[in-house]
Enzyme design. Sequence first.
Site, PDB file in Angstrom:
ATOM      1  N   GLU A  22      46.755 -46.093   2.622  1.00  0.00           N
ATOM      2  CA  GLU A  22      46.316 -45.837   1.254  1.00  0.00           C
ATOM      3  C   GLU A  22      46.113 -44.342   1.107  1.00  0.00           C
ATOM      4  OE1 GLU A  22      43.201 -48.245   2.064  1.00  0.00           O
ATOM      5  OE2 GLU A  22      44.381 -50.034   1.610  1.00  0.00           O
ATOM      6  N   TYR A  40      54.221 -38.207   3.614  1.00  0.00           N
ATOM      7  CA  TYR A  40      54.548 -39.607   3.894  1.00  0.00           C
ATOM      8  C   TYR A  40      55.972 -39.934   3.439  1.00  0.00           C
ATOM      9  CZ  TYR A  40      49.524 -39.987   4.667  1.00  0.00           C
ATOM     10  OH  TYR A  40      48.248 -39.807   5.152  1.00  0.00           O
TER      11      TYR A  40
HETATM   12  C1  LIG Z   1      47.756 -34.285   4.609  1.00  0.00           C
HETATM   13  C2  LIG Z   1      47.585 -33.445   5.870  1.00  0.00           C
HETATM   14  C3  LIG Z   1      47.075 -34.323   6.998  1.00  0.00           C
HETATM   15  C4  LIG Z   1      48.963 -32.843   6.239  1.00  0.00           C
HETATM   16  O1  LIG Z   1      48.841 -32.198   7.502  1.00  0.00           O
HETATM   17  P1  LIG Z   1      49.759 -30.968   7.882  1.00  0.00           P
HETATM   18  O2  LIG Z   1      49.623 -30.715   9.327  1.00  0.00           O
HETATM   19  O3  LIG Z   1      49.499 -29.834   6.974  1.00  0.00           O
HETATM   20  O4  LIG Z   1      51.202 -31.558   7.543  1.00  0.00           O
HETATM   21  P2  LIG Z   1      52.581 -31.042   8.118  1.00  0.00           P
HETATM   22  O5  LIG Z   1      52.532 -29.560   8.382  1.00  0.00           O
HETATM   23  O6  LIG Z   1      53.002 -31.940   9.218  1.00  0.00           O
HETATM   24  O7  LIG Z   1      53.486 -31.253   6.838  1.00  0.00           O
HETATM   25  C5  LIG Z   1      54.473 -32.224   6.806  1.00  0.00           C
HETATM   26  C6  LIG Z   1      55.177 -32.186   5.455  1.00  0.00           C
HETATM   27  O8  LIG Z   1      54.308 -32.636   4.435  1.00  0.00           O
HETATM   28  C7  LIG Z   1      54.549 -31.895   3.240  1.00  0.00           C
HETATM   29  N1  LIG Z   1      53.347 -31.112   2.957  1.00  0.00           N
HETATM   30  C8  LIG Z   1      52.215 -31.062   3.676  1.00  0.00           C
HETATM   31  N2  LIG Z   1      51.315 -30.235   3.090  1.00  0.00           N
HETATM   32  C9  LIG Z   1      51.915 -29.744   1.975  1.00  0.00           C
HETATM   33  C10 LIG Z   1      51.517 -28.827   0.958  1.00  0.00           C
HETATM   34  N3  LIG Z   1      50.308 -28.223   0.960  1.00  0.00           N
HETATM   35  N4  LIG Z   1      52.384 -28.575  -0.031  1.00  0.00           N
HETATM   36  C11 LIG Z   1      53.599 -29.136  -0.060  1.00  0.00           C
HETATM   37  N5  LIG Z   1      54.050 -30.010   0.902  1.00  0.00           N
HETATM   38  C12 LIG Z   1      53.222 -30.306   1.898  1.00  0.00           C
HETATM   39  C13 LIG Z   1      55.729 -31.038   3.518  1.00  0.00           C
HETATM   40  O9  LIG Z   1      56.880 -31.781   3.226  1.00  0.00           O
HETATM   41  C14 LIG Z   1      55.596 -30.818   4.998  1.00  0.00           C
HETATM   42  O10 LIG Z   1      56.776 -30.496   5.647  1.00  0.00           O
HETATM   43  P3  LIG Z   1      57.248 -28.941   5.667  1.00  0.00           P
HETATM   44  O11 LIG Z   1      56.055 -28.110   6.077  1.00  0.00           O
HETATM   45  O12 LIG Z   1      58.355 -28.965   6.680  1.00  0.00           O
HETATM   46  O13 LIG Z   1      57.696 -28.644   4.278  1.00  0.00           O
HETATM   47  C15 LIG Z   1      46.608 -32.261   5.607  1.00  0.00           C
HETATM   48  O14 LIG Z   1      47.017 -31.576   4.455  1.00  0.00           O
HETATM   49  C16 LIG Z   1      45.166 -32.694   5.442  1.00  0.00           C
HETATM   50  O15 LIG Z   1      44.421 -32.807   6.420  1.00  0.00           O
HETATM   51  N6  LIG Z   1      44.722 -32.939   4.190  1.00  0.00           N
HETATM   52  C17 LIG Z   1      43.344 -33.361   3.912  1.00  0.00           C
HETATM   53  C18 LIG Z   1      43.092 -34.773   4.379  1.00  0.00           C
HETATM   54  C19 LIG Z   1      44.089 -35.742   3.786  1.00  0.00           C
HETATM   55  O16 LIG Z   1      44.429 -35.693   2.629  1.00  0.00           O
HETATM   56  N7  LIG Z   1      44.568 -36.669   4.632  1.00  0.00           N
HETATM   57  C20 LIG Z   1      45.498 -37.718   4.219  1.00  0.00           C
HETATM   58  C21 LIG Z   1      44.700 -38.855   3.674  1.00  0.00           C
HETATM   59  S1  LIG Z   1      45.732 -40.224   3.224  1.00  0.00           S
END
Ligand SMILES: CC(C)(COP(=O)(O)OP(=O)(O)OC[C@H]1O[C@@H](n2cnc3c(N)ncnc32)[C@H](O)[C@@H]1OP(=O)(O)O)[C@@H](O)C(=O)NCCC(=O)NCCS
Length: 165
Positions: free
Chosen positions: A113, A125
């Site tokens: 979710e 995702y």
């Molecule tokens: C969501 C979260 C876990 C992503 O972690 P992350 O390590 O930054 O993600 P990644 O670097 O592996 O990113 C993977 C892909 O997601 C997308 N993405 C992630 N963050 C993004 C951003 N700020 N803007 C645009 N695309 C994004 C991109 O497609 C990215 O690939 P790319 O960097 O090659 O373009 C992180 O932003 C986070 O901790 N957010 C707060 C908590 C949260 O929302 N958790 C999910 C709850 S369901």
Amino acid sequence: MGPNRLGIRKMTADDIPTVLEIDHQSFPVPWSERTYRLELTGNPSAHFFVAELSSGGTAKVVGYLGYWLIVDEAHISTLAVAPGMRRRGIGKQLLKTAFRSAGRQGADRVSLEVRASNADAIRMYESLGFELHSRKPEYYRDNGEDALVMILYDLLGWIEGVREV
Ligand SMILES: CC(C)(COP(=O)(O)OP(=O)(O)OC[C@H]1O[C@@H](n2cnc3c(N)ncnc32)[C@H](O)[C@@H]1OP(=O)(O)O)[C@@H](O)C(=O)NCCC(=O)NCCS
């Protein structure tokens, strides 16, 4: 100094303080210490990983993921990366580790979710093959926001595809 190395391993109780810190920086309604302890020690269907950055002789937890294995489905219960460490592929790495682990345990799909406004997470995702399944209206109690239910239907296909690369 030396280069930074990212590793993923199972979470232990010793990781909880750092995980709580990241949790508080990442979610409007963070989990409590008690919840993490119960998940790690009292919930046999819960599986948790941390991403750890090592450099020189020190290691720091910079992200974590949990999933519940429910028969043939892995449900992502939580996932976050420390704010200063995002956009480096750590979130994706955690998910891929969870996919392989859940696949070995007999899961054939992955669900989660996500807040409808969480565009960054939704993009991540989708890039891994999750599809929108349904919407849960006003699911989050803090602000009445909808949840999107997303599912990766073909976990085994995903694992096979990665193996061929
Ligand atoms: C969501 C979260 C876990 C992503 O972690 P992350 O390590 O930054 O993600 P990644 O670097 O592996 O990113 C993977 C892909 O997601 C997308 N993405 C992630 N963050 C993004 C951003 N700020 N803007 C645009 N695309 C994004 C991109 O497609 C990215 O690939 P790319 O960097 O090659 O373009 C992180 O932003 C986070 O901790 N957010 C707060 C908590 C949260 O929302 N958790 C999910 C709850 S369901």
